[in-house]
Motif scaffolding. Structure first.
Motif, mmCIF file in Angstrom:
data_model
loop_
_atom_site.group_PDB
_atom_site.id
_atom_site.type_symbol
_atom_site.label_atom_id
_atom_site.label_comp_id
_atom_site.label_asym_id
_atom_site.label_seq_id
_atom_site.Cartn_x
_atom_site.Cartn_y
_atom_site.Cartn_z
ATOM 1 N N GLU A 186 0.764 -1.253 0.073
ATOM 2 C CA GLU A 186 0.015 -0.177 0.034
ATOM 3 C C GLU A 186 0.815 1.326 0.018
ATOM 4 N N THR A 187 0.327 2.269 -0.832
ATOM 5 C CA THR A 187 1.168 3.503 -0.632
ATOM 6 C C THR A 187 0.229 4.629 0.395
ATOM 7 N N ILE A 188 1.093 5.486 0.558
ATOM 8 C CA ILE A 188 0.517 6.412 1.627
ATOM 9 C C ILE A 188 -0.896 7.109 1.059
ATOM 10 N N ASP A 189 -0.698 7.411 -0.276
ATOM 11 C CA ASP A 189 -2.135 7.929 -0.747
ATOM 12 C C ASP A 189 -3.334 6.979 -0.583
ATOM 13 N N GLU A 190 -2.906 5.646 -0.848
ATOM 14 C CA GLU A 190 -3.996 4.524 -0.447
ATOM 15 C C GLU A 190 -4.421 4.535 0.737
ATOM 16 N N LEU A 191 -3.500 4.595 1.848
ATOM 17 C CA LEU A 191 -3.894 4.610 3.055
ATOM 18 C C LEU A 191 -4.891 5.751 3.602
ATOM 19 N N LEU A 192 -4.650 6.867 2.890
ATOM 20 C CA LEU A 192 -5.628 8.065 2.945
ATOM 21 C C LEU A 192 -6.826 7.975 2.436
ATOM 22 N N ASP A 193 -6.685 7.703 1.038
ATOM 23 C CA ASP A 193 -7.839 7.648 0.349
ATOM 24 C C ASP A 193 -8.733 6.424 0.273
ATOM 25 N N GLU A 194 -7.982 5.169 0.481
ATOM 26 C CA GLU A 194 -8.923 4.143 0.237
ATOM 27 C C GLU A 194 -9.123 3.239 1.537
ATOM 28 N N GLU A 195 -7.962 3.530 2.254
ATOM 29 C CA GLU A 195 -8.161 2.683 3.734
ATOM 30 C C GLU A 195 -8.992 3.334 4.904
ATOM 31 N N GLY A 196 -9.221 4.771 4.548
ATOM 32 C CA GLY A 196 -9.917 5.434 5.466
ATOM 33 C C GLY A 196 -9.310 5.853 6.621
ATOM 34 N N TYR A 197 -7.913 6.190 6.541
ATOM 35 C CA TYR A 197 -7.118 6.773 7.628
ATOM 36 C C TYR A 197 -7.360 8.147 7.635
ATOM 37 N N SER A 198 -7.538 8.866 8.665
ATOM 38 C CA SER A 198 -7.453 10.230 9.019
ATOM 39 C C SER A 198 -6.226 11.138 8.517
ATOM 40 N N ALA A 199 -5.308 10.426 9.333
ATOM 41 C CA ALA A 199 -3.998 10.755 8.927
ATOM 42 C C ALA A 199 -2.679 9.639 8.784
ATOM 43 N N VAL A 200 -1.738 10.033 8.394
ATOM 44 C CA VAL A 200 -0.508 9.097 8.470
ATOM 45 C C VAL A 200 0.542 9.680 9.152
ATOM 46 N N PHE A 201 1.208 8.994 9.997
ATOM 47 C CA PHE A 201 2.569 9.559 10.588
ATOM 48 C C PHE A 201 3.719 8.670 9.759
ATOM 49 N N VAL A 202 4.850 9.132 9.553
ATOM 50 C CA VAL A 202 6.013 8.468 8.669
ATOM 51 C C VAL A 202 7.109 8.379 9.632
ATOM 52 N N GLY A 203 7.390 7.443 10.384
ATOM 53 C CA GLY A 203 8.492 7.348 11.019
ATOM 54 C C GLY A 203 9.464 6.171 10.571
ATOM 55 N N THR A 204 9.903 6.390 9.447
ATOM 56 C CA THR A 204 10.607 5.077 8.672
ATOM 57 C C THR A 204 12.134 5.068 9.001
ATOM 58 N N GLY A 205 12.651 6.110 9.826
ATOM 59 C CA GLY A 205 14.085 6.089 10.247
ATOM 60 C C GLY A 205 15.002 6.389 9.071
ATOM 61 N N ALA A 206 16.041 6.171 9.383
ATOM 62 C CA ALA A 206 17.221 6.517 8.534
ATOM 63 C C ALA A 206 18.051 4.979 8.385
ATOM 64 N N GLY A 207 17.337 4.472 7.192
ATOM 65 C CA GLY A 207 17.896 2.926 7.132
ATOM 66 C C GLY A 207 18.876 2.923 6.112
ATOM 67 N N LEU A 208 19.401 3.973 5.080
ATOM 68 C CA LEU A 208 20.110 3.873 3.927
ATOM 69 C C LEU A 208 21.569 3.941 4.402
ATOM 70 N N PRO A 209 22.225 2.577 4.324
ATOM 71 C CA PRO A 209 23.864 2.933 4.618
ATOM 72 C C PRO A 209 24.620 3.907 3.839
ATOM 73 N N SER A 210 25.631 4.572 4.287
ATOM 74 C CA SER A 210 26.570 5.376 3.686
ATOM 75 C C SER A 210 27.834 4.514 3.426
ATOM 76 N N PHE A 211 28.488 4.839 2.336
ATOM 77 C CA PHE A 211 29.633 4.096 1.979
ATOM 78 C C PHE A 211 30.947 4.948 2.062
ATOM 79 N N MET A 212 32.047 4.550 2.251
ATOM 80 C CA MET A 212 33.067 5.505 2.139
ATOM 81 C C MET A 212 33.470 5.858 0.540
ATOM 82 N N ASN A 213 33.246 4.999 -0.311
ATOM 83 C CA ASN A 213 33.397 5.315 -1.872
ATOM 84 C C ASN A 213 35.025 4.941 -2.079
ATOM 85 N N VAL A 214 35.576 3.996 -1.308
ATOM 86 C CA VAL A 214 36.935 3.686 -1.721
ATOM 87 C C VAL A 214 36.842 2.273 -2.258
#
Lengths: 281, 466
Positions: free
Chosen positions: B217-245
């Motif tokens: 499901e996308t956030i738009d679907e949660l709001l428009d199809e699933e009937g949620y009044s609001a959505v809170f996004v707390g998806t963190g910082a999960g994308l790892p950084s590299f040194m590029n060496v």
């Protein structure tokens, strides 16, 4: 929990399962994958989606029993449930603008190549399909493959079914006949994808391969699935799993795929031991 | 009369040479007696400077007074009234830069051990009390929370307490986010995290695991199809950084995310009873100087590495990790190789790591961010031998939500842009907080953001009703 509604044995090592997962079935598209976990101590493994039924809310997977997880999965029966099943992950395959394609499946890869062939075929493209297996006992989905392609070539390494030889020989023959493909899609062992890509590169034929490396989350977090494509590091889980075969560093991918070979062997032996112990007791 | 001793009562800990071989919790927590003694160090200041240092405004003197009176459950109730996850915060909050930094007792001597006391009250509740929290009467409104880390759980808990039907979508197979996959067992036992989450479930919060919002499901679907009044996004910082060496894709080079997820979430420390392995080797290098680097290094040591080195380009003083973490790491035998920066990871000829080429660094002027600049000393390149390298140089927000949510504005580096006072994003009815907004920060800041968003969501829903 995700209930198994159908289980089929395709060959002694390869099984097909259809699993109830409506939220995934609603969005799944060819080329995407799921990650599953069989039990609480289990690992997460990615499997490419072999089919989906939006109305029934099901996802079909095909797997070969090669390790601890796939063996445990193979022991589940219809009516049993898989503990965790998440998806659809990855970017769907691009099918736009393809009028003629050669789709190559190697072994288990046939199960993944077939839905791609079918999708193209359904869109009206002319599809030639080459499916390679080690011997006749390992041939899977032959009828499905034939139904999804305008021309089907089955090869076995020993010639026990279809043509003897490798898929690359057949691709060469098809090209020699003058077939002009918009794309070659190769799905199977890394070595096979490497050789197909090597053959098509000098001919300038666009070649797409589907990678299935070790990964944990499948959402771009762990980076375990990284692969070098065109000199840049990509994550197979979010940037793939389809990539331009001419740009993939296959030697690195092959090397990375062997990272846990020792552990897998050791864990498998222990597991077999325990299973043996159980049946003896 | 307050206990005027200048130092905190020490908290019992496992011996460093024992604990660096196991995954049991390092700190054993205060006993009742120690907790009551420590609570007597609190001056019960009228103006409560400590509370202003707390992102979730725990009534600190209030709960400490209850501990002093021996009414531990009342102390817990005070904590829980503003803090969804007290047993977690008592363990992983950087109190030394928050509440404890502002403690009047810290002017001369050590602050009151606020974190230790919080942990005591929360643990005590978990041990002794099993009655479910009271469920508020439902208000008939639905809110979706994306991500079940500290920000999401806090937002979910606060909304549920106001009567909202809250559904949390979690991509992994268990809830908890970074509390489960990132922070190791020996700092934050997973059973404790799950107990806190069970409390939320009892409050009525529904948690759906194995659901990747953006792919399913996308956030738009949660709001428009699933009937949620609001959505809170707390998806963190999960994308790892590299040194590029060169050499970062060699076998046995890990991102800290992968290394820690294998160990914490997938329990690789129990391999082969658990199926997920992790490669350690004799010599492990962890690149980076934050808490994540400390966690990775201390985990590697526990998994049997003979020599674990933290390789950091600045000096120990500049390390962003909490002092306590650096101190614990050193006690456990982790080497700090500071003012050293990798320029390449070396191949053993078969595709596995054999070491790193590093260069010596020196510190320069203080830069715009208030940190001293670094530069490499020419000609100082040399090789160090390692079998495993863990890259722990930071994470940024996962791109999945921003790629699949039209109308959601983000910073160039990926953080979701919000109004800090409300948590509102550029997209109506969508709120965000935690590392997804700030980039990698602390558990408690994420919780503070979750709290602010819960309040704003409630205001939004009420105003749209009026």
């Amino acid at each position: 929990m995700y209930r198994i509604v159908q289980k089929k044995t395709l060959n002694p090592q390869v099984k097909l399962m259809t699993v109830e997962a409506p939220a995934i079935a609603k969005k799944a598209r060819p080329g995407q994958f799921i990650i599953l976990r069989v039990h609480d101590e289990g690992e997460r493994i990615p499997l490419t989606i072999a089919g989906f039924d939006r109305a029934a809310g099901t996802i079909t997977i095909v797997f070969q029993e090669v390790g601890r997880t796939t063996r445990a999965l193979g022991q589940l029966e219809e009516g049993d449930s898989i503990l965790d099943f998440v998806g659809p992950l990855g970017i769907p395959s691009h099918t736009e603008g393809i009028r003629k394609a050669c789709v190559i499946g190697g072994g288990l890869g046939t199960a993944i190549a077939w839905p791609q062939a079918k999708a193209l075929h359904d869109l009206g493209a002319e599809v030639h399909m080459i499916c390679g297996f080690r011997n006749k006992d390992l041939v899977i989905l032959e009828d499905e493959v034939r139904a999804a392609s305008d021309r089907t070539i089955i090869t076995t390494d020993d010639g026990s079914n279809g043509v003897k030889g490798f898929v690359t020989d057949q691709l060469k023959a098809l090209l020699a006949e003058g077939n002009e493909y918009d794309v070659v899609i190769a799905i199977g062992p890394l070595v096979m994808m490497k050789f197909v890509s090597q053959m098509t590169k000098p001919l300038g034929i666009r070649t797409i391969v589907s990678l299935n490396p070790v990964m944990i989350d499948g959402t771009g977090m762990c980076g375990g699935c990284r692969v070098t494509v065109g000199g840049k590091t990509k994550f197979a889980c979010v940037d793939g799993p389809d990539f331009d075969g001419h740009e993939v560093d296959f030697d690195e991918a092959i090397r990375r795929s062997s990272m846990y070979r020792d552990e897998e062997k050791q864990s498998d032996e222990m597991h077999q031991c325990r299973m043996g112990g159980l049946s003896n007791g | 009369m307050a206990d005027m001793s200048l130092k905190k009562y020490p908290i019992p800990e496992q011996d460093p040479n024992q604990r660096n071989k196991n995954f049991a919790e390092v700190s054993l927590g205060y006993t009742e007696e120690l907790a009551r003694k420590e609570s007597a160090r609190c001056l019960q200041c009228k103006n409560k400077p400590c509370v202003a240092g707390c992102p979730v405004q725990v009534d600190i003197p209030g709960f400490i007074a209850k501990i002093g009176q021996g009414d531990f459950e009342a102390a817990y109730d005070v904590l829980k009234s503003t803090n969804t996850l007290p047993a977690v915060c008592g363990r992983v909050c950087p109190q030394e830069t928050q509440c404890e930094e502002r403690c009047v007792r810290a002017i001369k001597g050590q602050s009151v051990g606020i974190g230790r006391l919080e942990r005591f009250a929360a643990d005590r509740h978990m041990e002794k009390v099993c009655e479910a929290p009271l469920r508020p009467s439902p208000n008939g409104k639905k809110v979706a929370v994306v991500g079940s880390g500290p920000a999401g759980l806090t937002c979910a808990g606060d909304l549920a307490a106001m009567g909202y039907a809250v559904t949390v979508y979690e991509a992994f197979h268990v809830a908890g986010g970074v509390l489960m996959y990132g922070i190791p067992e020996f700092r934050l036992p997973k059973a404790i995290v799950q107990k806190e989450i069970d409390d939320l479930r009892k409050l009525g919060v529904e948690i759906l695991t194995n659901r990747v919002v953006g792919r399913a499901e996308t956030i738009d679907e949660l709001l428009d199809e699933e009937g949620y009044s609001a959505v809170f996004v707390g998806t963190g910082a999960g994308l790892p950084s590299f040194m590029n060496v060169p050499g970062e894709n060699l076998n046995s080079v890990y991102t800290a995310n992968e290394f820690l997820t294998r160990i914490n979430l997938m329990k690789a420390y129990k391999w082969p009873e658990c199926d997920t392995p992790v490669r350690i080797g004799k010599r492990v290098a962890v690149v980076g100087g934050g808490n994540v680097a400390m966690d990775a290094a201390r985990s590697a040591k526990r998994l049997g590495a003979e020599e674990v080195s933290i390789v950091y380009r600045r000096s120990e003083e500049e390390m962003p990790a909490r002092l306590e973490e650096v101190h614990h790491a050193k006690e456990e035998g982790i080497r700090l190789v500071t003012l050293t920066n990798p320029t390449a990871i070396l191949d053993d000829g078969k595709g596995w790591v054999r070491g790193m080429t590093v260069v010596d660094m020196e510190l320069g002027e203080v830069d715009a961010k208030g940190r001293r600049s670094t530069h490499a000393i020419p000609g100082s390149e040399h090789d160090l031998a390692f079998e495993t390298v863990v890259i722990a140089i930071g994470q940024s927000p996962n791109p999945l939500i921003r790629q699949t949510t039209p109308g959601l504005s983000t910073q160039r580096w990926g953080g979701i842009i919000v109004d800090e006072s409300t948590g509102a994003t550029s997209k109506p009815r969508v709120y965000a907080g935690g590392d997804a907004v700030t980039g990698a920060a602390t558990v408690i800041l994420a919780m503070g953001a979750g709290k602010i968003a819960a309040k704003s969501i409630d205001e939004l829903v009420r105003s749209s009703e009026a």
